[in-house]
Design an enzyme around this catalytic site. Structure first.
Site, short mmCIF file in Angstrom:
data_model
loop_
_atom_site.label_atom_id
_atom_site.label_comp_id
_atom_site.label_asym_id
_atom_site.label_seq_id
_atom_site.Cartn_x
_atom_site.Cartn_y
_atom_site.Cartn_z
N ASP A 157 9.40 -11.05 5.80
CA ASP A 157 8.18 -10.23 5.93
C ASP A 157 7.29 -10.71 7.07
OD1 ASP A 157 8.81 -8.59 3.85
OD2 ASP A 157 6.99 -8.99 2.69
N LEU A 218 -0.17 1.58 3.83
CA LEU A 218 -1.20 1.76 2.81
C LEU A 218 -0.56 2.10 1.48
CD1 LEU A 218 -3.77 3.90 4.87
CD2 LEU A 218 -3.59 1.40 4.70
#
Length: 368
Positions: A157, A218
């Site tokens: 990540d 989001l």
């Protein structure tokens, strides 16, 4: 070739089976054959498996460990029940990719997993004590069940954000704390932001060096990334995923001295403060209702709930704040802002509310 993709969380394992080859990759035509998730590992697990074009298989049963979960996934994949025509045995799974949350400063790109890589992931456990151990459990389970001959790759990540300059990743703390403990901004959602940049240049037939965008992931977890010449130069999440935007249950940016204040007022322990900031704040804490943006939008529309509106407005304002900041950081050289994630993709009203007020940077929202 068939690739098993695993995301081993602290109490869950998500997976996909992807059919791909060099030709498919070149044309971005990878084919997802199946996917699924096993939740609540360690107790009565909730299991959902789905082959493309087939009804979902759902059940619940006790699952004690990540190894047992991976074993159950593999057994289903090769079973007649899965109806995956190209996979009849474990030998038809040719490689495995693992999402690994934290690569620290050691891993700046995806790597084939070796004993040295495993030691490197272990060395970064203190930076992601909930996630890296779970990721390692997935790697160990695959090694035991498929054998060492099956190649495995770790995708981090944090890797996409390794291109950030020191002015972006360092905090205003004594420099020796960075040298001693590697306290710095790492950023997260890197695989998502990297894919956004890739898809953007593919859609516009641009080179990597010509990608200058602000990407927004989001969802329940949320982050913004400034991508300049195809590279991450700044991002909203920091040393941990807590920093940055108001999220589903995370507080995001705040004055750290609030913690000392709460210690004296409420007598919170460090564990209780960590729980407060990560699990009880954000949209949930502000609204007092839910962490789910869909439910907040419904409450606002149906009941005109004041705190639901407040939570939504705070979420949108914080995103706008980062867009404006990164627009200036990129000296106005921004060709697009790109939305993804559960909220970014599906909540048109939230996208509109974020974009309203950005006319000063040349962005005008078109409802059509």
């Amino acid at each position: 070739m068939n690739i098993l993709v695993l995301n081993s969380g602290s109490s869950s394992v998500k997976f996909q089976i992807i059919e791909t080859d060099l030709g498919r990759i070149e044309k971005d035509r990878d084919k997802r054959l199946a996917r699924g998730v096993m939740e609540r590992i360690g107790s009565h697990s909730l299991i959902t498996f789905e082959t493309e074009g087939q009804p979902r298989y759902r059940t619940a049963k006790p699952v004690k460990s990540h190894r047992e979960a991976v074993d159950m996934i593999l057994r289903w994949i090769i079973s007649p029940e899965s109806k995956i025509e190209s996979i009849r045995s474990l030998s038809d799974i040719h490689a495995v990719g693992h999402r690994v949350v934290h690569g620290g400063e050691d891993f700046t790109k995806s790597v084939k997993i070796t004993p040295d890589v495993i030691r490197g992931i272990e060395d970064n456990i203190e930076l992601a004590p909930l996630h890296n151990p779970a990721n390692l459990k997935g790697i160990k389970a695959v090694t035991e069940l498929l054998g060492e001959q099956v190649p495995q790759v770790a995708v981090f990540d944090t890797a996409f954000h390794s291109t950030m300059p020191a002015t972006s990743y360092l905090y205003g703390l004594p420099y020796q704390l960075y040298r001693r403990y590697k306290i710095r901004r790492y950023g997260f959602h890197g695989t998502s932001h990297r894919y956004i940049a890739y898809r953007y240049r593919q859609q516009l037939n641009e080179t990597r060096e010509n990608v200058n965008i602000i990407s927004m992931h989001l969802g329940n977890g949320a982050s913004v990334c400034a991508i300049h010449h195809g590279e991450s130069i700044d991002t909203s999440m920091g040393f941990t995923p807590l920093e940055g935007l108001v999220m589903g249950t995370r507080a995001g940016d705040m004055d750290p001295s609030i913690l000392e204040f709460l210690y004296h007022k409420e007598g919170f322990t460090f564990a209780e403060m960590d729980n407060l900031l990560n699990k009880r704040s954000g949209l949930l804490g502000i609204s007092g209702l839910t962490h789910d943006m869909r439910e907040l939008l419904e409450e606002e529309e149906e009941n005109q709930d004041r705190r639901a509106t407040l939570a939504i407005d705070m979420f949108c304002k914080r995103v706008r704040k980062y867009i404006g900041s990164y627009f200036v950081e990129m000296e106005g050289n921004v060709e697009a802002i790109v939305f993804t994630g559960g909220i970014g993709e599906n909540a048109a009203l939230v996208r509109e509310r974020i974009c309203n007020g950005l006319e000063a940077i040349g962005l005008k929202f078109d409802k059509k």
